[in-house]
Each structure stands twice: as structure tokens, then as C-alpha cells.
Enzyme design. Structure first.
Site, PDB file in Angstrom:
ATOM      1  N   PRO A  64      14.009   0.205   4.494  1.00  0.00           N
ATOM      2  CA  PRO A  64      13.229   0.992   3.533  1.00  0.00           C
ATOM      3  C   PRO A  64      12.447   2.125   4.212  1.00  0.00           C
ATOM      4  O   PRO A  64      12.255   2.077   5.422  1.00  0.00           O
ATOM      5  CB  PRO A  64      12.253  -0.029   2.929  1.00  0.00           C
ATOM      6  CG  PRO A  64      12.646  -1.356   3.442  1.00  0.00           C
ATOM      7  CD  PRO A  64      13.550  -1.174   4.605  1.00  0.00           C
ATOM      8  N   PRO A  65      12.006   3.123   3.433  1.00  0.00           N
ATOM      9  CA  PRO A  65      11.253   4.238   3.997  1.00  0.00           C
ATOM     10  C   PRO A  65       9.966   3.776   4.683  1.00  0.00           C
ATOM     11  O   PRO A  65       9.359   2.804   4.255  1.00  0.00           O
ATOM     12  CB  PRO A  65      10.904   5.091   2.773  1.00  0.00           C
ATOM     13  CG  PRO A  65      11.845   4.667   1.704  1.00  0.00           C
ATOM     14  CD  PRO A  65      12.198   3.242   1.981  1.00  0.00           C
ATOM     15  N   THR A  70      12.435   6.293  12.519  1.00  0.00           N
ATOM     16  CA  THR A  70      12.319   7.486  13.359  1.00  0.00           C
ATOM     17  C   THR A  70      11.600   7.157  14.662  1.00  0.00           C
ATOM     18  O   THR A  70      12.011   7.566  15.748  1.00  0.00           O
ATOM     19  CB  THR A  70      11.548   8.589  12.610  1.00  0.00           C
ATOM     20  OG1 THR A  70      12.146   8.763  11.329  1.00  0.00           O
ATOM     21  CG2 THR A  70      11.580   9.890  13.368  1.00  0.00           C
ATOM     22  N   HIS A 284      -8.647  -8.892 -20.141  1.00  0.00           N
ATOM     23  CA  HIS A 284      -7.255  -8.805 -19.695  1.00  0.00           C
ATOM     24  C   HIS A 284      -7.121  -9.277 -18.237  1.00  0.00           C
ATOM     25  O   HIS A 284      -6.295 -10.134 -17.930  1.00  0.00           O
ATOM     26  CB  HIS A 284      -6.784  -7.350 -19.848  1.00  0.00           C
ATOM     27  CG  HIS A 284      -5.362  -7.118 -19.422  1.00  0.00           C
ATOM     28  ND1 HIS A 284      -4.344  -6.924 -20.318  1.00  0.00           N
ATOM     29  CD2 HIS A 284      -4.791  -7.046 -18.191  1.00  0.00           C
ATOM     30  CE1 HIS A 284      -3.216  -6.742 -19.664  1.00  0.00           C
ATOM     31  NE2 HIS A 284      -3.456  -6.810 -18.366  1.00  0.00           N
ATOM     32  N   GLU A 285      -7.942  -8.731 -17.363  1.00  0.00           N
ATOM     33  CA  GLU A 285      -7.826  -9.076 -15.939  1.00  0.00           C
ATOM     34  C   GLU A 285      -8.212 -10.528 -15.680  1.00  0.00           C
ATOM     35  O   GLU A 285      -7.567 -11.213 -14.892  1.00  0.00           O
ATOM     36  CB  GLU A 285      -8.679  -8.134 -15.079  1.00  0.00           C
ATOM     37  CG  GLU A 285      -8.241  -6.672 -15.122  1.00  0.00           C
ATOM     38  CD  GLU A 285      -6.777  -6.475 -14.734  1.00  0.00           C
ATOM     39  OE1 GLU A 285      -6.250  -7.235 -13.897  1.00  0.00           O
ATOM     40  OE2 GLU A 285      -6.139  -5.559 -15.297  1.00  0.00           O
TER      41      GLU A 285
HETATM   42  P1  ADP Z   1      11.001   5.870   8.734  1.00  0.00           P
HETATM   43  O1  ADP Z   1      11.738   6.752   9.693  1.00  0.00           O
HETATM   44  O2  ADP Z   1      11.496   4.449   8.733  1.00  0.00           O
HETATM   45  O3  ADP Z   1      10.867   6.404   7.337  1.00  0.00           O
HETATM   46  P2  ADP Z   1       8.810   6.558  10.424  1.00  0.00           P
HETATM   47  O4  ADP Z   1       9.293   6.109  11.740  1.00  0.00           O
HETATM   48  O5  ADP Z   1       8.895   8.021  10.125  1.00  0.00           O
HETATM   49  O6  ADP Z   1       9.507   5.727   9.260  1.00  0.00           O
HETATM   50  O7  ADP Z   1       7.309   6.045  10.235  1.00  0.00           O
HETATM   51  C1  ADP Z   1       6.304   6.857   9.648  1.00  0.00           C
HETATM   52  C2  ADP Z   1       4.964   6.533  10.248  1.00  0.00           C
HETATM   53  O8  ADP Z   1       4.564   5.202   9.883  1.00  0.00           O
HETATM   54  C3  ADP Z   1       4.968   6.529  11.750  1.00  0.00           C
HETATM   55  O9  ADP Z   1       4.699   7.799  12.256  1.00  0.00           O
HETATM   56  C4  ADP Z   1       3.873   5.541  12.088  1.00  0.00           C
HETATM   57  O10 ADP Z   1       2.606   6.155  12.049  1.00  0.00           O
HETATM   58  C5  ADP Z   1       3.930   4.543  10.969  1.00  0.00           C
HETATM   59  N1  ADP Z   1       4.743   3.353  11.286  1.00  0.00           N
HETATM   60  C6  ADP Z   1       5.845   2.930  10.627  1.00  0.00           C
HETATM   61  N2  ADP Z   1       6.319   1.788  11.174  1.00  0.00           N
HETATM   62  C7  ADP Z   1       5.518   1.475  12.206  1.00  0.00           C
HETATM   63  C8  ADP Z   1       5.492   0.419  13.178  1.00  0.00           C
HETATM   64  N3  ADP Z   1       6.415  -0.558  13.165  1.00  0.00           N
HETATM   65  N4  ADP Z   1       4.512   0.420  14.104  1.00  0.00           N
HETATM   66  C9  ADP Z   1       3.572   1.393  14.113  1.00  0.00           C
HETATM   67  N5  ADP Z   1       3.547   2.415  13.236  1.00  0.00           N
HETATM   68  C10 ADP Z   1       4.491   2.475  12.291  1.00  0.00           C
HETATM   69 ZN    ZN Z   2      -2.250  -6.721 -16.675  1.00  0.00          ZN
END
Ligand code: ADP
Ligand code: ZN
Length: 461
Positions: A64-65, A70, A284-285
């Protein structure tokens, strides 16, 4: 001008000027273990050549994103101390219109000159989508993809160019890309678990001033389901909040508030709710919380608030799971559905009418109920038959039905019955505890935010 613009594209970070190492990527132990071999190869390719082993040319980072794909690619370059070239698939498609194929050629030319090195292609699905027979298909993208395939086939296994690519939609990739000799190795990069979340929080907290007695395990527990990127955001929000308070360090409350900010949007400055609405939201909550607390298998309540958020949420009940949950039993899912219906049930019981406030609960409850029947084999009639297939498990999962129209009608009927049953259960729980409901709702109405402890104290009084 135009010619200059299209000339240099792949950003080259010689000797990994970004300096990212595996230790900067918290959690993700399995992915790191997987990639350690690549680092070892880049350090000492002769060892591999001697025995006749070749590294995969292409490795696909799937997840996931915001989970650190990266970062991991950069860390491989950083650990191996080799240049890092990167480009994103959407850049190819959006910025280099008409130039995609030649950009790919350029990229590989540079990379081969600088080998050993890492080439990183982010969002590879943007160029590597399955080719279909639609009339007016995307010629441009196909040419880019073909060039990429040609380049990958064109160099020998041991040239020292390793291509890492990232995607969150592996099932949408053209099969030609994942054939042997291309991206034939897959490294899953998953959302962090409890321990991973705590580690990620700590890594990012090193960059800010943290006050005494901040308990990261509590924060990690509250931020269940958050990605690495969201956790990094939570830490930064905590620091910003500390500055606004005029404090020199971020405290526990700053972190806890930040979770809500990142998850539910900023707290609204002025209350837009009338008193009557505020009371309905309170009921509700509390309805959610009370139904959750009265069912044995439900997670305890952490915090309840009726302070409106910019996201549109008027209030919410934060439940916290003890430890990690990989499996859910049928009873647990049923209880969860009952908890979702508890909000609406409380409105009905207390005010005698219902509001639009339950829209999101309805959506969640319906999704769970459907999944029980169509995917988890939890209905008596259908048993273990898959009636639905999930097409994209990394982006929340779009499901598509795989059954006849009659079965579909029956599924719908069962979903309705299932939710009705849980609603009735929630209603019974609330009716039996009406006095507690009134007392708790009144208390929440006055305080606007209450902790799980306060809630339990009143409940058990
Ligand atoms: P992706 O490429 O999976 O979308 P990124 O590598 O671009 O994610 O991560 C975005 C930011 O989230 C990184 O620059 C970092 O700050 C933080 N991050 C994400 N995963 C980690 C991790 N496992 N450890 C530390 N920081 C993380
Ligand atoms: Zn609710």
C-alpha cells in the site's frame, strides 16, 4: 528551452547522497531481509558470478502507499554505496508525452554507464498496466512499456544494474512485465504492525524534541492501521501542536491529538452544532461505545469525542485492539456490526427519530456483512463458496460478484437480515442499560471528550 527540459530526467543521486540506510526504515524486517541479498551482490558480484548465480534483474516492491517502498529502494543503494536513479511511472505518462520510449532508453544508457547501480521506477503500474484490446488504446504507454521490456531483455544478468519497481496494484500489471528475466521477484511491503508502528514513531521522533514520559507504545496502539507515511505525519503534527502551545517539547497529549488530526481532520474552531444536534451526537457515540463495552469480544473504548472535525465527522468513538489481530472470528465480526449499529439505535431509543449521522456506520456494517457471506464463508446457506473475488487487495479491495443473479438476490436478503439481527441486539443492550446510556450521554455532552477510563468508571459505578 523545450529541448533542455526533456533532456535530463532521471534524477541521479551518486553515492546515494540521500544517505538512507536500512536502519532508517523501521519495521519491514522481512522486506529488508529479502533485499539484503541484493546489497551483498552489489558489494561482491564476483562471489555470485563464480558460482554461476545471477541476481534477478527486476524486483517488484508491492504494498500500500506510504509503507516505505521508495525508502527501501534508496536504502539498498545507500547500503551498497552505489548510485541511485529514480523515475516515476506517472512522470513518464504525464510529463514526457511523446518521449516515453526515448526516456527509457536514456535512463538505461546512463544506468549501464554507472553500473553497479540501482534504478528505481515508482508507480510502475502507470506504464505497466495490462494491455487490452480497447479501440484507441494508449499507444504512447505501450511504446514506453515495450521499450522497458526491450531494455530489460537487452542486458545480461550480471551487469550490476538492478531495477527496483514499486506498485500498489500488482494485479493490474501486464503479465509480460513479471515474466522470468524481468520483474520475477516480488517483495511484499506491508502496513506496519504494532511493533513496527512503535519503531517508525521512534525513528521520526528522533528529529523532534520529545517531552518526558511519552509512551510510544500507547500511541502506536491508538494509530492502528496507519502507514509509515501517516505515522511520520503524526509525529510532525505533534511537534507543530507543541509549538502552538508555546511548549518546547511534544508531550503525550500532542501525539494523541495528532492521531486524531491525521485520521479525522483538524478540530473545528467554532462549534456549528446546535444544542439539540450536539445531544444527538452524544447519544449516537455513547451508543457505539456502550454496545462495544457490553459485548465480550469487542475491543475496549479508548476515547469518545463529539468535537466536530473538518473532515465532516461530528464525533467518534475510538476503539483500541489489544495487540495485533490477524484473524477475526464470526462472533467478533457480528459484534463489530452490532457496534456500528449502536449509534443509530441509541438515537432511535433516546430521541425517537433517526438522523443522517449514521451514513458511514451503515456503509461499514454493510461491507462487513457482505464479506461474511460472500468471502468468509460464514453463512449457513452458502457455506464455503466464494461469491465474490477481490481484485485489488492493496487499495482497500474492490470486490466483484461471481455468482448468478438469483444468488445475488439471496445475498442481498441475507445481508439485510444479518444487519437487522445485530441492530436488534444493539437495541436490546441499550434498552437494558437505558439509565447508563442517559447518564453517559449527558456526561459526554458536557465534557465533549471523555477517556475510556471515565467511560468505564461511570459504566461500572
Ligand atoms: P511508498 O514509496 O511506499 O509510498 P515512501 O517510501 O515514499 O512510501 O514513504 C513516505 C514517507 O513515509 C517516508 O519518507 C518516511 O518519512 C515515512 N515512512 C514510510 N515507511 C516508513 C518506515 N518503514 N520507516 C520510517 N519511515 C517510514
Ligand atoms: Zn456512528
Amino acid at each position: 528551452m523545450m529541448f533542455n527540459m526533456v533532456k535530463s530526467n532521471a534524477k541521479i543521486y551518486v553515492k546515494s547522497s540521500s544517505g538512507i540506510k536500512f536502519c532508517d526504515v523501521a519495521g519491514e524486517d522481512e522486506a529488508k531481509e529479502n533485499l539484503t541479498e541484493v546489497v551483498d551482490y552489489l558489494h561482491n558480484p564476483d562471489k555470485y558470478k563464480a558460482i554461476g548465480a545471477s541476481m534477478p534483474k527486476g524486483i517488484l516492491l508491492v504494498g500500500p502507499p506510504g509503507t516505505g517502498k521508495t525508502m527501501l529502494a534508496k536504502a539498498v543503494a545507500g547500503e551498497a554505496n552505489v548510485p541511485f536513479f529514480s523515475i516515476s511511472g506517472s512522470e513518464f505518462v504525464e510529463m514526457f508525452v511523446g518521449m516515453g520510449a526515448s526516456k527509457v532508453r536514456d535512463l538505461f544508457k546512463q544506468a549501464k554507464e554507472k553500473a553497479p547501480c540501482i534504478v528505481f521506477i515508482d508507480e510502475i503500474d502507470a506504464i505497466g498496466k495490462k494491455r487490452d484490446n480497447h479501440i484507441g488504446g494508449n499507444d504512447e504507454r505501450e511504446q514506453t512499456l515495450n521499450q522497458l521490456l526491450t531494455e530489460m531483455d537487452g542486458f545480461e544478468g550480471n551487469t550490476g544494474v538492478i531495477i527496483l519497481a514499486a506498485t500498489n496494484r500488482p494485479e493490474s500489471l501486464d503479465p509480460a512485465l513479471t515474466r522470468p528475466g524481468r520483474f520475477d521477484r516480488r517483495v511484499p511491503v506491508e502496513l506496519p504492525d504494532l511493533k513496527g508502528r512503535e519503531e517508525i514513531l521512534k525513528v521520526h521522533a528522533r528529529k523532534i524534541c520529545v517531552g518526558p514520559n511519552v509512551d510510544f507504545s500507547v500511541i502506536a496502539r491508538m494509530a492502528s492501521g496507519a502507514s509509515g507515511a501517516e505515522l511520520a505525519n503524526i509525529v510532525n503534527e505533534a511537534a507543530l501542536r507543541a509549538v502552538r502551545r508555546g511548549s518546547k517539547a511534544a508531550m503525550q497529549a500532542d501525539f494523541e491529538e495528532s492521531i486524531e488530526v491525521v485520521i479525522a481532520g483538524y478540530q473545528k474552531k467554532n462549534s456549528l452544532l446546535t444544542d439539540k444536534e450536539k445531544m444527538i451526537v452524544a447519544y449516537h457515540e455513547i451508543g457505539h461505545a456502550l454496545v462495544a463495552a457490553m459485548q465480550t469480544n469487542s475491543a475496549p473504548v479508548q476515547k469518545i469525542t463529539i468535537v466536530p472535525r473538518t473532515s465532516g465527522a461530528l464525533g467518534y468513538t475510538m476503539q483500541v485492539d489489544e495487540g495485533n489481530h490477524y484473524l477475526m472470528s464470526k462472533e467478533e465480526i457480528e459484534n463489530k456490526i452490532a457496534t456500528y449499529t449502536g449509534g443509530r439505535a441509541a438515537e432511535q431509543l433516546a430521541v425517537g427519530s433517526v438522523s443522517t449521522g449514521a451514513a458511514n456506520d451503515i456503509e461499514q456494517a454493510t461491507r462487513l456483512a457482505r464479506a461474511m457471506i460472500t468471502r468468509y464463508g460464514m453463512s449457513d446457506e452458502f457455506g464455503m463458496v466464494a461469491l465474490e473475488t477481490v481484485t485489488n487487495q492493496y487499495l482497500g479491495g474492490d470486490a466483484s460478484l461471481a455468482c448468478s443473479a438469483e444468488t445475488q438476490t439471496e445475498i442481498d436478503r441475507q445481508v439485510v437480515a444479518l444487519i437487522k439481527k445485530q441492530y436488534d441486539k444493539a437495541m436490546t443492550i441499550l434498552t437494558e442499560n437505558k439509565q447508563k446510556l442517559d447518564k453517559l450521554a449527558q456526561y459526554l455532552y458536557e465534557k465533549e471528550t471523555i477517556t475510556g477510563e471515565e467511560f468505564m468508571n461511570i459504566l461500572n459505578a
